[in-house]
Motif scaffolding. Sequence first.
Motif, PDB file in Angstrom:
ATOM      1  N   LYS A  70       1.185  -1.154   0.296  1.00 23.22           N
ATOM      2  CA  LYS A  70      -0.246  -0.105  -0.098  1.00 23.22           C
ATOM      3  C   LYS A  70       0.478   1.584   0.259  1.00 23.22           C
ATOM      4  O   LYS A  70       0.520   2.055   0.876  1.00 23.22           O
ATOM      5  CB  LYS A  70      -0.644  -0.333   1.105  1.00 23.22           C
ATOM      6  N   LEU A  71       1.465   1.262  -1.101  1.00 26.96           N
ATOM      7  CA  LEU A  71       2.478   2.486  -1.279  1.00 26.96           C
ATOM      8  C   LEU A  71       2.561   3.344  -2.089  1.00 26.96           C
ATOM      9  O   LEU A  71       2.249   2.213  -3.193  1.00 26.96           O
ATOM     10  CB  LEU A  71       3.902   1.993  -0.810  1.00 26.96           C
ATOM     11  N   HIS A  72       3.025   4.387  -2.918  1.00 22.24           N
ATOM     12  CA  HIS A  72       3.408   4.640  -3.757  1.00 22.24           C
ATOM     13  C   HIS A  72       4.426   4.730  -3.499  1.00 22.24           C
ATOM     14  O   HIS A  72       5.587   4.502  -3.314  1.00 22.24           O
ATOM     15  CB  HIS A  72       3.168   6.603  -3.827  1.00 22.24           C
ATOM     16  N   ILE A  73       5.190   3.817  -5.241  1.00 25.01           N
ATOM     17  CA  ILE A  73       6.617   4.031  -5.520  1.00 25.01           C
ATOM     18  C   ILE A  73       6.921   4.723  -6.560  1.00 25.01           C
ATOM     19  O   ILE A  73       6.517   4.344  -7.832  1.00 25.01           O
ATOM     20  CB  ILE A  73       6.983   2.441  -6.155  1.00 25.01           C
ATOM     21  N   LEU A  74       8.272   5.127  -6.323  1.00 24.27           N
ATOM     22  CA  LEU A  74       8.795   6.294  -7.691  1.00 24.27           C
ATOM     23  C   LEU A  74      10.036   4.912  -8.249  1.00 24.27           C
ATOM     24  O   LEU A  74      11.120   4.501  -7.142  1.00 24.27           O
ATOM     25  CB  LEU A  74       9.261   7.302  -7.287  1.00 24.27           C
ATOM     26  N   GLY A  75       9.849   4.668  -8.968  1.00 17.02           N
ATOM     27  CA  GLY A  75      10.781   3.263  -9.052  1.00 17.02           C
ATOM     28  C   GLY A  75      12.079   3.049  -9.601  1.00 17.02           C
ATOM     29  O   GLY A  75      12.354   2.269 -10.870  1.00 17.02           O
ATOM     30  N   GLY A  76      12.449   5.008  -9.092  1.00 14.48           N
ATOM     31  CA  GLY A  76      14.299   5.084  -9.722  1.00 14.48           C
ATOM     32  C   GLY A  76      14.072   5.363 -10.990  1.00 14.48           C
ATOM     33  O   GLY A  76      13.233   6.373 -11.796  1.00 14.48           O
ATOM     34  N   SER A  77      14.332   4.903 -12.082  1.00 15.07           N
ATOM     35  CA  SER A  77      14.682   4.338 -13.420  1.00 15.07           C
ATOM     36  C   SER A  77      15.125   3.062 -14.255  1.00 15.07           C
ATOM     37  O   SER A  77      15.510   2.912 -13.999  1.00 15.07           O
ATOM     38  CB  SER A  77      15.467   6.206 -14.357  1.00 15.07           C
ATOM     39  N   LEU A  78      14.528   3.519 -14.933  1.00 12.86           N
ATOM     40  CA  LEU A  78      14.819   2.246 -16.377  1.00 12.86           C
ATOM     41  C   LEU A  78      14.750   2.085 -17.441  1.00 12.86           C
ATOM     42  O   LEU A  78      14.290   3.694 -18.255  1.00 12.86           O
ATOM     43  CB  LEU A  78      14.447   0.987 -15.831  1.00 12.86           C
ATOM     44  N   PRO A  79      16.247   1.810 -18.457  1.00 15.16           N
ATOM     45  CA  PRO A  79      15.909   2.353 -19.694  1.00 15.16           C
ATOM     46  C   PRO A  79      15.136   1.230 -20.601  1.00 15.16           C
ATOM     47  O   PRO A  79      14.775   0.094 -20.211  1.00 15.16           O
ATOM     48  CB  PRO A  79      17.544   1.710 -20.313  1.00 15.16           C
ATOM     49  N   MET A  80      13.515   2.021 -21.353  1.00 18.57           N
ATOM     50  CA  MET A  80      12.760   0.740 -21.895  1.00 18.57           C
ATOM     51  C   MET A  80      12.981   1.774 -23.553  1.00 18.57           C
ATOM     52  O   MET A  80      12.461   2.279 -23.986  1.00 18.57           O
ATOM     53  CB  MET A  80      11.904   1.250 -21.573  1.00 18.57           C
ATOM     54  N   ARG A  81      12.827   0.793 -23.963  1.00 16.60           N
ATOM     55  CA  ARG A  81      12.745   0.545 -25.808  1.00 16.60           C
ATOM     56  C   ARG A  81      11.319   1.317 -26.252  1.00 16.60           C
ATOM     57  O   ARG A  81      10.273   0.412 -25.738  1.00 16.60           O
ATOM     58  CB  ARG A  81      12.942  -0.676 -26.154  1.00 16.60           C
ATOM     59  N   ASP A  82      11.297   2.378 -26.988  1.00 18.34           N
ATOM     60  CA  ASP A  82       9.759   3.274 -27.048  1.00 18.34           C
ATOM     61  C   ASP A  82       9.686   2.472 -28.505  1.00 18.34           C
ATOM     62  O   ASP A  82      10.047   1.744 -29.371  1.00 18.34           O
ATOM     63  CB  ASP A  82      10.452   4.755 -27.397  1.00 18.34           C
ATOM     64  N   ALA A  83       8.390   2.178 -29.252  1.00 11.44           N
ATOM     65  CA  ALA A  83       7.874   1.817 -30.205  1.00 11.44           C
ATOM     66  C   ALA A  83       8.353   2.644 -31.682  1.00 11.44           C
ATOM     67  O   ALA A  83       8.534   2.554 -32.528  1.00 11.44           O
ATOM     68  CB  ALA A  83       6.211   2.507 -30.146  1.00 11.44           C
ATOM     69  N   ASP A  84       9.252   3.874 -31.619  1.00 11.63           N
ATOM     70  CA  ASP A  84       9.967   4.168 -32.308  1.00 11.63           C
ATOM     71  C   ASP A  84      11.571   3.748 -32.280  1.00 11.63           C
ATOM     72  O   ASP A  84      12.926   3.548 -33.553  1.00 11.63           O
ATOM     73  CB  ASP A  84      10.105   5.443 -32.637  1.00 11.63           C
ATOM     74  N   GLY A  85      11.615   2.650 -31.284  1.00 19.28           N
ATOM     75  CA  GLY A  85      13.207   2.320 -31.474  1.00 19.28           C
ATOM     76  C   GLY A  85      13.803   2.234 -30.457  1.00 19.28           C
ATOM     77  O   GLY A  85      15.163   1.589 -30.170  1.00 19.28           O
ATOM     78  N   LYS A  86      13.479   4.084 -30.013  1.00 21.31           N
ATOM     79  CA  LYS A  86      14.228   4.219 -29.055  1.00 21.31           C
ATOM     80  C   LYS A  86      14.880   3.651 -28.112  1.00 21.31           C
ATOM     81  O   LYS A  86      13.863   3.143 -27.068  1.00 21.31           O
ATOM     82  CB  LYS A  86      14.940   5.409 -29.618  1.00 21.31           C
ATOM     83  N   ILE A  87      15.615   3.949 -27.273  1.00 16.66           N
ATOM     84  CA  ILE A  87      15.648   3.623 -25.492  1.00 16.66           C
ATOM     85  C   ILE A  87      15.765   4.899 -24.673  1.00 16.66           C
ATOM     86  O   ILE A  87      16.142   5.732 -25.748  1.00 16.66           O
ATOM     87  CB  ILE A  87      17.552   2.534 -25.247  1.00 16.66           C
ATOM     88  N   ARG A  88      15.328   4.786 -24.138  1.00 17.55           N
ATOM     89  CA  ARG A  88      14.286   6.175 -22.993  1.00 17.55           C
ATOM     90  C   ARG A  88      14.724   6.229 -21.628  1.00 17.55           C
ATOM     91  O   ARG A  88      14.889   4.640 -21.358  1.00 17.55           O
ATOM     92  CB  ARG A  88      13.252   7.009 -23.767  1.00 17.55           C
ATOM     93  N   ASN A  89      15.588   6.783 -20.895  1.00 21.03           N
ATOM     94  CA  ASN A  89      15.860   6.341 -19.484  1.00 21.03           C
ATOM     95  C   ASN A  89      13.789   7.033 -18.726  1.00 21.03           C
ATOM     96  O   ASN A  89      13.897   8.355 -19.362  1.00 21.03           O
ATOM     97  CB  ASN A  89      17.250   7.603 -18.987  1.00 21.03           C
ATOM     98  N   ARG A  90      13.802   6.196 -17.814  1.00 21.23           N
ATOM     99  CA  ARG A  90      12.193   6.432 -17.899  1.00 21.23           C
ATOM    100  C   ARG A  90      12.327   6.084 -16.289  1.00 21.23           C
ATOM    101  O   ARG A  90      12.129   5.024 -16.093  1.00 21.23           O
ATOM    102  CB  ARG A  90      11.423   5.677 -18.771  1.00 21.23           C
ATOM    103  N   ALA A  91      11.130   6.935 -15.662  1.00 19.59           N
ATOM    104  CA  ALA A  91      10.803   6.984 -13.814  1.00 19.59           C
ATOM    105  C   ALA A  91       9.419   6.406 -13.716  1.00 19.59           C
ATOM    106  O   ALA A  91       8.526   6.769 -14.212  1.00 19.59           O
ATOM    107  CB  ALA A  91      11.006   7.804 -13.485  1.00 19.59           C
TER     108      ALA A  91
END
Length: 288
Positions: free
Chosen positions: A84-105
């Motif tokens: 029962k917490l809000h969590i900011l999961g830091g950030s992680l690299p994720m691949r977007d629909a355009d194929g690029k990798i973005r740093n996302r929180a």
Amino acid sequence: MKLALAPFGVSAPASFKAFLMRLERLAAEAALAGADMLVLPEYAAMVCAGAQIKTPDIAAELLHVVDQAEPILSGLREMAMRHKLHILGGSLPMRDADGKIRNRAPFIAPSGAMGFQDKQAMTRFEAEEWGVAGGAAPVVFDTIFGLIGVSICYDSEFPLHVRAQVAAGAKLILIPCCTASPAGFNRVRLSARARAVENQCYTAVVPLIGNAAWSGSIDVNIGHAALFTPCDTGFPDDGVATAGALNELALVFAQVDFAAIDAVRAQGAVLNHRDWAPVAPAEIVALR
């Protein structure tokens, strides 16, 4: 609202499950202490690569974590709901629909609802060596406590990134960071303090910590967790509400009171939030 700011160590986990268990223990500790939100650092997700990668390889580390993004998000979402917490999961690299990798929180509510804040401004390492691309514009997250913004590490060094969030109503800006030198951490720390003063808001810095011989991407990490405030009526004279010790992994707990932000914005010795005018281009004075 009680925050649990969680500096995160970069020692290699024995397995992906062990990595998730490290996060689980932090969530359980935060919940047991009565925290409403757990805040993790930038690139905390990169630590999971240490379960498979034993010698530095920045490309392999990045792609490994990109491939693990969905299981990481699923695990964080389950923790938020279970504790029962809000969590900011830091950030992680994720691949977007355009194929690029973005740093996302990822910002996750106790209900399991999830939103994201991208990092907009890339450091030289991200852009030139990793090939991570800048992401979407600033957003704010609407919670039961109020509106909260996230400005990932380097983004916090740009006043207008945070100002856009404050203009939308944010009174707390979370700043997950990953810095490899005292100078780098001080850039983020001092920027966070400036953002708190100029916007009359809270800012919370949460760093990745420690040395990882196995990694080429998160090999050296320096910092301490802290909550900063305006330097004005109702707040500490130096604007430091609380700060952990340098490179210490213990959770740092901090209370935020949005009513106090409303009060200082209305009755402070100065009214930075009100007096911030739209910025016009500077006049050019010809000297040649």
